[in-house]
Design a protein around this motif. Structure first.
Motif, PDB file in Angstrom:
ATOM      1  N   GLU A 192       0.810  -1.212   0.000  1.00  0.00           N
ATOM      2  CA  GLU A 192       0.000   0.000   0.000  1.00  0.00           C
ATOM      3  C   GLU A 192       0.848   1.269   0.000  1.00  0.00           C
ATOM      4  OE1 GLU A 192      -2.402  -0.455   3.436  1.00  0.00           O
ATOM      5  OE2 GLU A 192      -3.717  -1.981   2.562  1.00  0.00           O
ATOM      6  N   SER A 193       2.148   1.155   0.261  1.00  0.00           N
ATOM      7  CA  SER A 193       3.015   2.329   0.322  1.00  0.00           C
ATOM      8  C   SER A 193       3.438   2.744  -1.089  1.00  0.00           C
ATOM      9  CB  SER A 193       4.255   2.047   1.183  1.00  0.00           C
ATOM     10  OG  SER A 193       3.872   1.716   2.503  1.00  0.00           O
ATOM     11  N   THR A 194       3.484   4.036  -1.317  1.00  0.00           N
ATOM     12  CA  THR A 194       3.887   4.556  -2.632  1.00  0.00           C
ATOM     13  C   THR A 194       5.350   4.951  -2.670  1.00  0.00           C
ATOM     14  OG1 THR A 194       3.184   6.765  -1.943  1.00  0.00           O
ATOM     15  CG2 THR A 194       1.563   5.402  -3.094  1.00  0.00           C
ATOM     16  N   GLU A 195       6.028   4.807  -1.551  1.00  0.00           N
ATOM     17  CA  GLU A 195       7.451   5.169  -1.490  1.00  0.00           C
ATOM     18  C   GLU A 195       8.152   4.233  -0.524  1.00  0.00           C
ATOM     19  OE1 GLU A 195       6.840   8.692   1.860  1.00  0.00           O
ATOM     20  OE2 GLU A 195       7.409   9.211  -0.184  1.00  0.00           O
ATOM     21  N   PRO A 196       9.478   4.140  -0.612  1.00  0.00           N
ATOM     22  CA  PRO A 196      10.223   3.250   0.280  1.00  0.00           C
ATOM     23  C   PRO A 196      10.002   3.621   1.748  1.00  0.00           C
ATOM     24  CG  PRO A 196      11.600   3.957  -1.552  1.00  0.00           C
ATOM     25  CD  PRO A 196      10.356   4.785  -1.622  1.00  0.00           C
ATOM     26  N   ARG A 197      10.011   2.585   2.589  1.00  0.00           N
ATOM     27  CA  ARG A 197       9.772   2.801   4.016  1.00  0.00           C
ATOM     28  C   ARG A 197      10.887   2.129   4.815  1.00  0.00           C
ATOM     29  NH1 ARG A 197       5.775   6.322   5.112  1.00  0.00           N
ATOM     30  NH2 ARG A 197       5.012   5.106   6.891  1.00  0.00           N
ATOM     31  N   SER A 198      11.312   2.781   5.888  1.00  0.00           N
ATOM     32  CA  SER A 198      12.318   2.187   6.765  1.00  0.00           C
ATOM     33  C   SER A 198      11.640   1.263   7.770  1.00  0.00           C
ATOM     34  CB  SER A 198      13.084   3.279   7.512  1.00  0.00           C
ATOM     35  OG  SER A 198      12.207   3.962   8.411  1.00  0.00           O
ATOM     36  N   ALA A 199      12.454   0.447   8.424  1.00  0.00           N
ATOM     37  CA  ALA A 199      11.900  -0.467   9.419  1.00  0.00           C
ATOM     38  C   ALA A 199      11.235   0.295  10.562  1.00  0.00           C
ATOM     39  CB  ALA A 199      13.006  -1.384   9.957  1.00  0.00           C
ATOM     40  N   ALA A 200      11.837   1.431  10.961  1.00  0.00           N
ATOM     41  CA  ALA A 200      11.259   2.227  12.041  1.00  0.00           C
ATOM     42  C   ALA A 200       9.917   2.817  11.631  1.00  0.00           C
ATOM     43  CB  ALA A 200      12.231   3.332  12.443  1.00  0.00           C
ATOM     44  N   GLU A 201       9.818   3.291  10.387  1.00  0.00           N
ATOM     45  CA  GLU A 201       8.560   3.859   9.903  1.00  0.00           C
ATOM     46  C   GLU A 201       7.463   2.794   9.835  1.00  0.00           C
ATOM     47  OE1 GLU A 201      10.328   7.445   7.061  1.00  0.00           O
ATOM     48  OE2 GLU A 201       9.829   5.487   6.205  1.00  0.00           O
ATOM     49  N   ILE A 202       7.833   1.618   9.364  1.00  0.00           N
ATOM     50  CA  ILE A 202       6.855   0.524   9.280  1.00  0.00           C
ATOM     51  C   ILE A 202       6.403   0.108  10.680  1.00  0.00           C
ATOM     52  CG2 ILE A 202       6.507  -1.866   8.578  1.00  0.00           C
ATOM     53  CD1 ILE A 202       8.477  -1.349   6.299  1.00  0.00           C
TER      54      ILE A 202
ATOM     55  N   SER B   6      12.503 -12.946  -1.700  1.00  0.00           N
ATOM     56  CA  SER B   6      12.126 -12.123  -2.847  1.00  0.00           C
ATOM     57  C   SER B   6      10.693 -11.593  -2.729  1.00  0.00           C
ATOM     58  CB  SER B   6      12.274 -12.919  -4.163  1.00  0.00           C
ATOM     59  OG  SER B   6      13.611 -13.323  -4.336  1.00  0.00           O
ATOM     60  N   GLN B   7      10.216 -11.458  -1.483  1.00  0.00           N
ATOM     61  CA  GLN B   7       8.892 -10.911  -1.249  1.00  0.00           C
ATOM     62  C   GLN B   7       8.951  -9.447  -0.831  1.00  0.00           C
ATOM     63  OE1 GLN B   7       6.945 -13.441   1.573  1.00  0.00           O
ATOM     64  NE2 GLN B   7       6.956 -15.240   0.234  1.00  0.00           N
ATOM     65  N   ALA B   8      10.159  -8.872  -0.848  1.00  0.00           N
ATOM     66  CA  ALA B   8      10.372  -7.449  -0.572  1.00  0.00           C
ATOM     67  C   ALA B   8      11.723  -7.069  -1.151  1.00  0.00           C
ATOM     68  CB  ALA B   8      10.321  -7.163   0.933  1.00  0.00           C
ATOM     69  N   GLU B   9      11.904  -5.764  -1.398  1.00  0.00           N
ATOM     70  CA  GLU B   9      13.171  -5.277  -1.934  1.00  0.00           C
ATOM     71  C   GLU B   9      13.783  -4.295  -0.941  1.00  0.00           C
ATOM     72  OE1 GLU B   9      12.484  -3.579  -5.731  1.00  0.00           O
ATOM     73  OE2 GLU B   9      12.017  -5.492  -6.699  1.00  0.00           O
ATOM     74  N   ARG B  10      15.121  -4.326  -0.894  1.00  0.00           N
ATOM     75  CA  ARG B  10      15.849  -3.464   0.035  1.00  0.00           C
ATOM     76  C   ARG B  10      16.716  -2.501  -0.758  1.00  0.00           C
ATOM     77  NH1 ARG B  10      19.612  -6.770   3.789  1.00  0.00           N
ATOM     78  NH2 ARG B  10      20.507  -7.195   1.739  1.00  0.00           N
ATOM     79  N   GLY B  11      16.707  -1.253  -0.305  1.00  0.00           N
ATOM     80  CA  GLY B  11      17.542  -0.242  -0.939  1.00  0.00           C
ATOM     81  C   GLY B  11      18.143   0.686   0.101  1.00  0.00           C
ATOM     82  N   LYS B  12      19.187   1.427  -0.270  1.00  0.00           N
ATOM     83  CA  LYS B  12      19.855   2.346   0.644  1.00  0.00           C
ATOM     84  C   LYS B  12      19.801   3.761   0.114  1.00  0.00           C
ATOM     85  CE  LYS B  12      23.165  -0.548   3.154  1.00  0.00           C
ATOM     86  NZ  LYS B  12      24.589  -0.706   3.522  1.00  0.00           N
TER      87      LYS B  12
ATOM     88  N   GLY C 128      21.889   6.829   1.389  1.00  0.00           N
ATOM     89  CA  GLY C 128      22.887   7.231   2.363  1.00  0.00           C
ATOM     90  C   GLY C 128      23.186   6.075   3.294  1.00  0.00           C
ATOM     91  N   LYS C 129      23.030   6.297   4.591  1.00  0.00           N
ATOM     92  CA  LYS C 129      23.242   5.236   5.570  1.00  0.00           C
ATOM     93  C   LYS C 129      21.940   4.551   5.983  1.00  0.00           C
ATOM     94  CE  LYS C 129      27.391   7.333   7.602  1.00  0.00           C
ATOM     95  NZ  LYS C 129      28.018   7.815   8.845  1.00  0.00           N
ATOM     96  N   SER C 130      20.845   5.044   5.464  1.00  0.00           N
ATOM     97  CA  SER C 130      19.543   4.491   5.847  1.00  0.00           C
ATOM     98  C   SER C 130      19.122   3.389   4.891  1.00  0.00           C
ATOM     99  CB  SER C 130      18.481   5.597   5.858  1.00  0.00           C
ATOM    100  OG  SER C 130      18.834   6.615   6.773  1.00  0.00           O
ATOM    101  N   VAL C 131      18.450   2.379   5.431  1.00  0.00           N
ATOM    102  CA  VAL C 131      17.962   1.245   4.645  1.00  0.00           C
ATOM    103  C   VAL C 131      16.448   1.367   4.533  1.00  0.00           C
ATOM    104  CG1 VAL C 131      17.797  -1.267   4.498  1.00  0.00           C
ATOM    105  CG2 VAL C 131      19.856  -0.205   5.445  1.00  0.00           C
ATOM    106  N   PHE C 132      15.950   1.223   3.293  1.00  0.00           N
ATOM    107  CA  PHE C 132      14.516   1.330   3.044  1.00  0.00           C
ATOM    108  C   PHE C 132      14.045   0.077   2.326  1.00  0.00           C
ATOM    109  CE2 PHE C 132      15.993   5.631   3.556  1.00  0.00           C
ATOM    110  CZ  PHE C 132      14.985   6.250   4.287  1.00  0.00           C
ATOM    111  N   TYR C 133      12.776  -0.214   2.493  1.00  0.00           N
ATOM    112  CA  TYR C 133      12.187  -1.425   1.922  1.00  0.00           C
ATOM    113  C   TYR C 133      10.969  -1.058   1.091  1.00  0.00           C
ATOM    114  CZ  TYR C 133      15.075  -3.644   5.505  1.00  0.00           C
ATOM    115  OH  TYR C 133      16.128  -4.035   6.295  1.00  0.00           O
ATOM    116  N   THR C 134      10.757  -1.816   0.028  1.00  0.00           N
ATOM    117  CA  THR C 134       9.596  -1.620  -0.837  1.00  0.00           C
ATOM    118  C   THR C 134       9.034  -2.985  -1.211  1.00  0.00           C
ATOM    119  OG1 THR C 134      10.987  -1.611  -2.809  1.00  0.00           O
ATOM    120  CG2 THR C 134      10.482   0.536  -1.811  1.00  0.00           C
ATOM    121  N   ALA C 135       7.820  -2.966  -1.737  1.00  0.00           N
ATOM    122  CA  ALA C 135       7.228  -4.208  -2.224  1.00  0.00           C
ATOM    123  C   ALA C 135       7.942  -4.624  -3.500  1.00  0.00           C
ATOM    124  CB  ALA C 135       5.736  -4.000  -2.479  1.00  0.00           C
ATOM    125  N   PRO C 136       8.015  -5.910  -3.776  1.00  0.00           N
ATOM    126  CA  PRO C 136       8.723  -6.359  -4.986  1.00  0.00           C
ATOM    127  C   PRO C 136       8.002  -5.891  -6.241  1.00  0.00           C
ATOM    128  CG  PRO C 136       7.506  -8.182  -4.014  1.00  0.00           C
ATOM    129  CD  PRO C 136       7.416  -7.042  -3.051  1.00  0.00           C
TER     130      PRO C 136
END
Length: 213
Positions: free
Chosen positions: A136-146, A175-181, A183-191
């Motif tokens: 449902e997210s339209t942009e990458p989300r961090s673990a803390a935000e989720i 492969s049910q989620a994608e991880r991206g960086k 800067g130093k922050s890690v964000f996740y999105t739907a595949p």
């Protein structure tokens, strides 16, 4: 002689009058106490009758807890306090009513417990919540935000950022989620749709190659 006899006669008369007065007062006090005893005996008889009725009620309700037996005859000879006996009778009736209502309360709790268990069973797992949130997210989300978003949406569940991060890494491995960086922050999105279908297409290609071989 006459002078000595006169004082003795007066003294005797005074004693006689005093004794007569004391005797009358004694008789009146006896009458009053006798009347009180008769009244108390009537109250005692009424309470004993109530006691018999209450015992029969307990037996009719199937209550096995035996009530306290009345005092021995030697002790019951003393005059009881009517207030204490009346309070005991009222307390017995209240206990009988509570005991009769107890099975109904226990029966009412069982459906409530079953309904609560069904509600817990119907709750989605943390993996499902995270996958749904990413979809449902339209942009990458961090673990803390989720973690914060899920905690606000489901306050009854204790969702920590650490558990969310571990779950996200597990989804990435499957492969049910994608991880991206960034800067130093890690964000996740739907595949992406094409990436999500890639393993299936690859499996179909392998199966076709095996049939040809």
């Amino acid at each position: 002689m006459p002078e000595t006899t006169t004082p003795a006669t007066e003294l005797t008369s005074q004693y006689a009058a005093q004794v007569t007065g004391d005797l009358e007062r004694n008789l009146k006090e006896q009458e009053r106490i006798t009347a009180d005893i008769a009244s108390l005996q009537q109250q005692l008889a009424a309470l004993q009758h109530d006691h018999t009725v209450l015992v029969n009620m307990r037996q009719a309700l199937g209550i096995t807890d035996a009530p306290a037996e009345p005092a021995a005859e030697s002790e019951s000879a003393a005059v009881p306090s009517p207030r204490k006996k009346a309070s005991a009778a009222r307390g017995g009736k209240q206990r009988a009513a509570k005991s009769a209502a107890a099975p109904h309360k226990a029966a009412a709790k069982k459906p409530a417990a079953k309904a609560e268990g069904a509600t817990k069973a119907a709750q989605p797992t943390l993996v499902e919540l995270i996958r749904r949130h990413l979809a449902e997210s339209t942009e990458p989300r961090s673990a803390a935000e989720i973690s914060t978003a899920l905690g606000q949406a489901h306050p009854e569940r204790q969702i920590s950022t650490k558990v969310v991060r571990v779950t996200l890494e597990g989804l990435v491995a499957k492969s049910q989620a994608e991880r991206g960086k960034q800067g130093k922050s890690v964000f996740y999105t739907a595949p992406a749709p094409e990436l999500a279908g890639a393993p299936e297409a690859e499996a179909q290609s392998d199966e076709a190659a095996g049939q040809q071989g």
